[in-house]
Design an enzyme around this catalytic site. Structure first.
Site, PDB file in Angstrom:
ATOM      1  CG  HIS A  21      -1.912  -1.163   1.491  1.00 38.35           C
ATOM      2  ND1 HIS A  21      -3.118  -1.488   1.007  1.00 38.35           N
ATOM      3  CD2 HIS A  21      -1.511  -2.623   1.809  1.00 38.35           C
ATOM      4  CE1 HIS A  21      -3.731  -2.509   1.175  1.00 38.35           C
ATOM      5  NE2 HIS A  21      -2.452  -3.351   1.706  1.00 38.35           N
ATOM      6  CD  GLU A 202      -4.783  -8.535   6.955  1.00 42.55           C
ATOM      7  OE1 GLU A 202      -5.655  -7.834   6.346  1.00 42.55           O
ATOM      8  OE2 GLU A 202      -3.672  -7.807   7.597  1.00 42.55           O
ATOM      9  CG  ASP A 280       0.148  -5.362   4.331  1.00 45.12           C
ATOM     10  OD1 ASP A 280      -0.415  -4.904   3.284  1.00 45.12           O
ATOM     11  OD2 ASP A 280      -0.393  -5.945   5.179  1.00 45.12           O
ATOM     12  CG  ASP A 281       0.473  -1.201   5.155  1.00 42.90           C
ATOM     13  OD1 ASP A 281      -0.185  -0.436   4.348  1.00 42.90           O
ATOM     14  OD2 ASP A 281      -0.153  -2.196   5.727  1.00 42.90           O
TER      15      ASP A 281
HETATM   16  N1  LIG Z   1      -2.975  -5.445   5.984  1.00 38.10           N
HETATM   17  C1  LIG Z   1      -4.063  -4.845   5.521  1.00 38.10           C
HETATM   18  N2  LIG Z   1      -4.951  -5.329   5.620  1.00 38.10           N
HETATM   19  C2  LIG Z   1      -6.273  -4.643   5.267  1.00 38.10           C
HETATM   20  N3  LIG Z   1      -6.136  -3.217   4.842  1.00 38.10           N
HETATM   21  C3  LIG Z   1      -4.949  -2.892   4.765  1.00 38.10           C
HETATM   22  N4  LIG Z   1      -4.721  -1.543   4.318  1.00 38.10           N
HETATM   23  C4  LIG Z   1      -3.575  -1.360   4.488  1.00 38.10           C
HETATM   24  N5  LIG Z   1      -2.981  -2.303   4.949  1.00 38.10           N
HETATM   25  C5  LIG Z   1      -3.822  -3.405   5.145  1.00 38.10           C
HETATM   26 ZN   LIG Z   2      -2.537  -5.186   2.533  1.00 37.50          ZN
END
Ligand SMILES: Nc1ncnc2[nH]cnc12
Ligand SMILES: [Zn+2]
Length: 339
Positions: A21, A202, A280-281
């Protein structure tokens, strides 16, 4: 020839990132820089205070902080600089190709025009391809905690930029927001020519993965950890080689797993699921691509052969054309042979 350590091997191996993201690459230093130039107040005094706040017990606790952080992003230049900073980071990590998410509603809901967001991101991605040699695809992700009407409006806003966007995705709070809520938006997205993906399994149950496959017609599942609870589902994912974009450090930080030694990626590989490793982030979870590969390799004692297979999976699961895929898979295999 001297053999490389597993860390050196991971650092050098060519790879692709398929679950990232762009808003999740907002490092605290950059957050303060954007806040200053846009005259916005941040809830923290300094970088170390921000880092201390990054302790999460679940997905929602993370999302609350992540959406607050995104408030500092105002101008096209902010979106450009954010994306460029990410590209520079992954270039150093031998990432050759990226397929990344942006969440337009995070910005349009606070009055930032869609075009400001996409112009900044797109410009940086084009420069990245030209100057750094990183190819890319862009995925527009709908926020699942918002309603269908908001997703439809976002889809409408994206249409003038269709040539810049390859796929649509689904992210944010998973529990109680099943894929079925967005079936009609995804059908329309497919009609408009977009590929589809969705975060599923998740935190949410395996039934959400079935819905993503059957109702949203997804090409890949983002995360998908909980597929292992359903044998029939695993069979389907293996048979169709549906890619799972796994994010080890994210799973650890959001308590999807309690210990990387128990991460399901080991049994996923054993079952011949098409798994890939992603960040991911990264600004929130403590690591970009190589840190994710290294963490999972150490925890599960992965071999160079297994790491090579994960890197090849990232190419196989991408939307590059077949010729490019072949070329990159050969490049990865040659790297393995010379290591
Ligand atoms: N791991 C994640 N799961 C769901 N939405 C997200 N938005 C950013 N990271 C996320
Ligand atoms: Zn994600």
């Amino acid at each position: 020839m001297e053999t490389s350590s597993i860390e050196q091997f991971i650092e050098g191996i060519p790879k692709a990132e398929l679950h990232l993201h762009i808003e999740g690459t907002l490092e605290p230093e950059l957050m303060f820089a954007f806040a200053k130039r846009n005259n916005i107040k941040v809830n923290y005094e300094n970088v170390s205070e921000v880092k201390k706040a990054y302790q999460f017990n679940n997905l929602q606790e993370f999302l609350d902080i992540y959406y607050a952080g995104a408030n500092v992003l105002i101008t096209e230049q902010d979106f450009y600089d954010l994306t460029w900073a990410y590209l520079i980071k992954v270039k150093k990590q031998n990432v050759l190709h990226i397929e990344i998410f942006f969440d337009p509603q995070t910005h349009t809901d606070r009055g930032i025009p869609f075009e400001t967001v996409i112009n900044g991101i797109h410009k940086a991605l084009e420069h990245g391809e030209e100057k750094l040699g990183i190819s890319y695809r862009l995925i527009m992700s709908f926020l699942r905690h918002l309603d269908e009407a908001s997703a439809f409006k976002t889809l409408e806003q994206s249409l003038p930029y269709k040539d810049w966007i390859t796929a649509v995705g689904l992210d944010s709070s998973e529990l109680n927001n099943p894929p079925s809520k967005f079936q009609r938006v995804f059908n329309k997205s497919i009609e408009e020519g977009y590929i589809t993906v969705a975060h599923a399994g998740e935190e949410g149950p395996a039934s959400y993965i079935w819905e993503a496959l059957d109702l949203l017609k997804v090409d890949r599942i983002d995360h998908g950890n909980r597929c292992l609870e359903d044998e029939k589902l695993v069979k389907r994912l293996v048979k169709n080689q549906v890619p799972l974009t796994i994010c080890p450090l994210s799973n650890l930080e959001l308590k999807v797993v309690t210990n990387l030694k128990d991460h399901p990626i080991a049994s996923m590989l054993a079952k011949n699921l098409l798994v890939t490793v992603n960040s991911d982030d990264p600004a929130y979870f403590g690591g970009y691509m190589n840190e994710n590969y290294i963490a999972i390799a150490r925890a599960l004692d992965l071999s160079k052969r297994q790491i090579t297979d994960l890197a090849k999976n990232s190419i196989k699961a991408s939307w590059l054309d077949d010729t490019q895929k072949e070329k990159l898979k050969i490049q990865i295999e040659t790297y393995f042979k010379n290591s």
